[in-house]
Design a protein around this motif. Structure first.
Motif, PDB file in Angstrom:
ATOM      1  N   PRO A 213       1.578 -15.032 -20.770  1.00  0.00           N
ATOM      2  CA  PRO A 213       1.476 -15.393 -22.195  1.00  0.00           C
ATOM      3  C   PRO A 213       0.216 -14.855 -22.862  1.00  0.00           C
ATOM      4  CG  PRO A 213       2.169 -17.292 -20.913  1.00  0.00           C
ATOM      5  CD  PRO A 213       1.821 -16.224 -19.924  1.00  0.00           C
ATOM      6  N   SER A 214      -0.853 -14.676 -22.098  1.00  0.00           N
ATOM      7  CA  SER A 214      -2.097 -14.127 -22.638  1.00  0.00           C
ATOM      8  C   SER A 214      -1.986 -12.655 -22.999  1.00  0.00           C
ATOM      9  CB  SER A 214      -3.223 -14.299 -21.616  1.00  0.00           C
ATOM     10  OG  SER A 214      -2.957 -13.524 -20.450  1.00  0.00           O
ATOM     11  N   GLY A 215      -0.918 -12.002 -22.541  1.00  0.00           N
ATOM     12  CA  GLY A 215      -0.770 -10.567 -22.702  1.00  0.00           C
ATOM     13  C   GLY A 215      -1.223  -9.777 -21.494  1.00  0.00           C
ATOM     14  N   LYS A 216      -1.872 -10.443 -20.536  1.00  0.00           N
ATOM     15  CA  LYS A 216      -2.297  -9.788 -19.301  1.00  0.00           C
ATOM     16  C   LYS A 216      -1.078  -9.308 -18.532  1.00  0.00           C
ATOM     17  CE  LYS A 216      -5.103  -8.930 -15.710  1.00  0.00           C
ATOM     18  NZ  LYS A 216      -6.220  -7.975 -15.711  1.00  0.00           N
ATOM     19  N   ARG A 217      -1.152  -8.067 -18.049  1.00  0.00           N
ATOM     20  CA  ARG A 217      -0.037  -7.474 -17.317  1.00  0.00           C
ATOM     21  C   ARG A 217      -0.448  -7.108 -15.891  1.00  0.00           C
ATOM     22  NH1 ARG A 217       4.392  -5.088 -20.719  1.00  0.00           N
ATOM     23  NH2 ARG A 217       3.982  -5.749 -22.860  1.00  0.00           N
ATOM     24  N   TYR A 218       0.487  -7.286 -14.984  1.00  0.00           N
ATOM     25  CA  TYR A 218       0.295  -6.936 -13.584  1.00  0.00           C
ATOM     26  C   TYR A 218       1.447  -6.052 -13.123  1.00  0.00           C
ATOM     27  CZ  TYR A 218      -2.993 -10.888 -13.384  1.00  0.00           C
ATOM     28  OH  TYR A 218      -4.028 -11.755 -13.610  1.00  0.00           O
ATOM     29  N   ALA A 219       1.154  -5.218 -12.135  1.00  0.00           N
ATOM     30  CA  ALA A 219       2.195  -4.473 -11.434  1.00  0.00           C
ATOM     31  C   ALA A 219       2.007  -4.706  -9.949  1.00  0.00           C
ATOM     32  CB  ALA A 219       2.099  -2.985 -11.748  1.00  0.00           C
ATOM     33  N   PHE A 220       2.935  -5.428  -9.334  1.00  0.00           N
ATOM     34  CA  PHE A 220       2.907  -5.685  -7.899  1.00  0.00           C
ATOM     35  C   PHE A 220       3.726  -4.583  -7.238  1.00  0.00           C
ATOM     36  CE2 PHE A 220       2.101  -9.702 -10.022  1.00  0.00           C
ATOM     37  CZ  PHE A 220       0.948 -10.119  -9.357  1.00  0.00           C
ATOM     38  N   ILE A 221       3.012  -3.623  -6.629  1.00  0.00           N
ATOM     39  CA  ILE A 221       3.644  -2.368  -6.235  1.00  0.00           C
ATOM     40  C   ILE A 221       4.027  -2.311  -4.763  1.00  0.00           C
ATOM     41  CG2 ILE A 221       2.478  -1.138  -8.100  1.00  0.00           C
ATOM     42  CD1 ILE A 221       0.625   0.113  -5.980  1.00  0.00           C
ATOM     43  N   GLY A 222       3.939  -3.453  -4.057  1.00  0.00           N
ATOM     44  CA  GLY A 222       4.337  -3.454  -2.652  1.00  0.00           C
ATOM     45  C   GLY A 222       3.529  -2.454  -1.854  1.00  0.00           C
ATOM     46  N   ASP A 223       4.205  -1.610  -1.067  1.00  0.00           N
ATOM     47  CA  ASP A 223       3.542  -0.627  -0.220  1.00  0.00           C
ATOM     48  C   ASP A 223       3.640   0.782  -0.780  1.00  0.00           C
ATOM     49  OD1 ASP A 223       3.021  -2.745   1.394  1.00  0.00           O
ATOM     50  OD2 ASP A 223       3.975  -1.951   3.187  1.00  0.00           O
ATOM     51  N   LEU A 224       3.776   0.899  -2.095  1.00  0.00           N
ATOM     52  CA  LEU A 224       3.736   2.233  -2.700  1.00  0.00           C
ATOM     53  C   LEU A 224       2.467   2.943  -2.241  1.00  0.00           C
ATOM     54  CD1 LEU A 224       5.155   4.161  -4.711  1.00  0.00           C
ATOM     55  CD2 LEU A 224       3.698   3.180  -6.491  1.00  0.00           C
ATOM     56  N   THR A 225       1.354   2.234  -2.278  1.00  0.00           N
ATOM     57  CA  THR A 225       0.141   2.626  -1.576  1.00  0.00           C
ATOM     58  C   THR A 225      -0.408   1.363  -0.937  1.00  0.00           C
ATOM     59  OG1 THR A 225      -2.089   3.553  -1.790  1.00  0.00           O
ATOM     60  CG2 THR A 225      -1.240   2.342  -3.684  1.00  0.00           C
ATOM     61  N   TRP A 226      -1.096   1.500   0.182  1.00  0.00           N
ATOM     62  CA  TRP A 226      -1.568   0.312   0.890  1.00  0.00           C
ATOM     63  C   TRP A 226      -2.874  -0.227   0.319  1.00  0.00           C
ATOM     64  CZ3 TRP A 226      -0.265   3.432   5.785  1.00  0.00           C
ATOM     65  CH2 TRP A 226       1.059   3.177   6.175  1.00  0.00           C
ATOM     66  N   GLN A 227      -3.643   0.631  -0.348  1.00  0.00           N
ATOM     67  CA  GLN A 227      -4.938   0.236  -0.881  1.00  0.00           C
ATOM     68  C   GLN A 227      -5.095   0.769  -2.300  1.00  0.00           C
ATOM     69  OE1 GLN A 227      -7.844  -1.365   1.549  1.00  0.00           O
ATOM     70  NE2 GLN A 227      -5.749  -2.142   1.596  1.00  0.00           N
ATOM     71  N   LEU A 228      -5.961   0.125  -3.084  1.00  0.00           N
ATOM     72  CA  LEU A 228      -6.217   0.594  -4.446  1.00  0.00           C
ATOM     73  C   LEU A 228      -6.778   2.009  -4.464  1.00  0.00           C
ATOM     74  CD1 LEU A 228      -7.636  -2.538  -6.300  1.00  0.00           C
ATOM     75  CD2 LEU A 228      -5.653  -1.166  -6.990  1.00  0.00           C
ATOM     76  N   ASP A 229      -7.384   2.440  -3.356  1.00  0.00           N
ATOM     77  CA  ASP A 229      -7.866   3.824  -3.283  1.00  0.00           C
ATOM     78  C   ASP A 229      -6.742   4.809  -3.584  1.00  0.00           C
ATOM     79  OD1 ASP A 229     -10.747   3.650  -1.682  1.00  0.00           O
ATOM     80  OD2 ASP A 229      -9.334   2.070  -1.136  1.00  0.00           O
ATOM     81  N   GLY A 230      -5.519   4.451  -3.224  1.00  0.00           N
ATOM     82  CA  GLY A 230      -4.404   5.336  -3.502  1.00  0.00           C
ATOM     83  C   GLY A 230      -4.240   5.605  -4.980  1.00  0.00           C
ATOM     84  N   ILE A 231      -4.514   4.591  -5.814  1.00  0.00           N
ATOM     85  CA  ILE A 231      -4.433   4.743  -7.269  1.00  0.00           C
ATOM     86  C   ILE A 231      -5.726   5.358  -7.811  1.00  0.00           C
ATOM     87  CG2 ILE A 231      -4.146   3.509  -9.449  1.00  0.00           C
ATOM     88  CD1 ILE A 231      -1.617   3.547  -7.706  1.00  0.00           C
ATOM     89  N   ARG A 232      -6.867   4.807  -7.412  1.00  0.00           N
ATOM     90  CA  ARG A 232      -8.146   5.247  -7.972  1.00  0.00           C
ATOM     91  C   ARG A 232      -8.515   6.663  -7.560  1.00  0.00           C
ATOM     92  NH1 ARG A 232     -11.081  -0.479  -6.412  1.00  0.00           N
ATOM     93  NH2 ARG A 232     -10.378  -1.682  -8.240  1.00  0.00           N
ATOM     94  N   ARG A 233      -8.220   7.004  -6.302  1.00  0.00           N
ATOM     95  CA  ARG A 233      -8.542   8.343  -5.801  1.00  0.00           C
ATOM     96  C   ARG A 233      -7.362   9.294  -5.892  1.00  0.00           C
ATOM     97  NH1 ARG A 233     -12.233   7.924  -0.351  1.00  0.00           N
ATOM     98  NH2 ARG A 233     -13.512   6.127  -0.907  1.00  0.00           N
ATOM     99  N   ARG A 234      -6.214   8.780  -6.316  1.00  0.00           N
ATOM    100  CA  ARG A 234      -4.975   9.552  -6.335  1.00  0.00           C
ATOM    101  C   ARG A 234      -4.700  10.099  -4.930  1.00  0.00           C
ATOM    102  NH1 ARG A 234      -7.918  11.971 -10.201  1.00  0.00           N
ATOM    103  NH2 ARG A 234      -7.478  14.079  -9.471  1.00  0.00           N
ATOM    104  N   ALA A 235      -4.802   9.218  -3.949  1.00  0.00           N
ATOM    105  CA  ALA A 235      -4.731   9.618  -2.543  1.00  0.00           C
ATOM    106  C   ALA A 235      -3.475   9.065  -1.888  1.00  0.00           C
ATOM    107  CB  ALA A 235      -5.973   9.129  -1.794  1.00  0.00           C
ATOM    108  N   GLU A 236      -2.639   9.958  -1.405  1.00  0.00           N
ATOM    109  CA  GLU A 236      -1.458   9.550  -0.651  1.00  0.00           C
ATOM    110  C   GLU A 236      -1.857   9.014   0.723  1.00  0.00           C
ATOM    111  OE1 GLU A 236       2.109  12.396  -1.403  1.00  0.00           O
ATOM    112  OE2 GLU A 236       0.312  13.650  -1.262  1.00  0.00           O
TER     113      GLU A 236
END
Length: 285
Positions: A213-236
């Motif tokens: 309700p606050s407008g905060k959004r989340y994406a629960f991505i499962g094992d698309l990548t195991w760590q946030l480094d996969g998103i931040r570093r663009r690391a497979e």
């Protein structure tokens, strides 16, 4: 960014420039994290450029979504029989682990009435996401592709055990495109919880988008990548792990790029990154 990490990175996609999908989450809606334990993995096995000396506690955390149409769990974390479930893995895949309170135990400690649960939505059917189903008596929400994978693949062995006796409710991706994904399933019909197919890790794995309700959004991505480094570093994942862990590494890469493009618009939560759950409250006791 060090040159060796930069050279291993995926190309930078253009940030999402379109409007975010409309959502009308009810004012009573809330989410909570239910951490059930961790197991230890070295970063070198988690993402390209990771260090051998960097030991990572991989989260086994469930998320409770409270909604007036019926509450929902995203994954079930470790269950009381997790020791036996780990023994079903090949020896090389077994890792030191720590069991905290199970989802069932946390719900009971908080005085939560489990009859309010409409189901457990599994991001996919691997053991560390479904172990806790054995302690719950609530329906399992799963799509046809993942149910087939869980029924036939060796990775579904624990699911086949813990799902016995549960009602299986299948959902379909009959709703329209969503944030670059070709189809979706709107859980409540109000845009607050929207599930999209992300079929590269398993053949029916999913990403679940949640808007509060606050407008905060989340994406629960499962094992698309195991760590946030996969998103931040663009690391497979490292090359060998891509072919061992994923049914289609190419699809994983495509969906990673979609999520990297959305990184500035929402909090992205890889299932196994302990830090990714920061800001999500624990269930009050």
């Amino acid at each position: 960014m060090p040159d060796d990490i930069r050279m291993s990175s995926l190309p930078m996609p253009s940030p999402w420039a379109g409007p975010l999908p409309e959502a009308a989450p009810p004012s009573e809606m809330a989410i909570y994290q239910l951490p059930t334990g961790t197991y230890e993995t070295r970063a070198v096995f988690a993402f390209k450029g990771g260090s051998l000396s960097d030991k990572r506690p991989f989260a086994a955390t469930s998320v409770l979504v409270q909604h007036p149409q019926g509450d929902l769990l995203i994954d079930a974390g470790f269950g009381s029989q997790v020791a036996a479930h780990i023994q079903t893995l090949p020896r090389i895949e077994r890792a030191p682990y720590r069991l905290a309170s199970t989802v069932s135990e946390q719900l009971k400690a908080s005085g939560y009435d489990q009859s309010g649960l409409c189901g457990v939505l599994v991001t996919h059917s691997h053991w560390d996401h479904v172990s806790g189903l054995g302690d719950l008596r609530t329906p399992i929400l799963i799509n046809e592709g993942e149910l087939r994978y869980a029924s036939e693949d060796k990775g579904g062995r624990v699911f086949r055990e813990v799902s016995a006796g549960h009602k299986i409710n299948q959902y379909q991706f009959n709703d329209g495109p969503y944030l670059g994904f070709s189809s979706s399933f709107d859980m409540y019909g109000d845009g607050s919880v929207v599930v999209v197919p992300a079929r590269g890790h398993t053949t029916g794995s999913v990403i679940t988008f949640v808007t509060l309700p606050s407008g905060k959004r989340y994406a629960f991505i499962g094992d698309l990548t195991w760590q946030l480094d996969g998103i931040r570093r663009r690391a497979e994942r490292p090359l060998l792990l891509r072919f061992l862990a994923d049914t289609d590494p190419k699809l994983v890469r495509e969906d990673m790029l979609r999520m990297i493009a959305l990184a500035d618009t929402m909090q992205i939560v890889p299932a196994h990154d302990v830090t990714a759950y920061d800001g999500i409250p624990l269930l009050p006791t």
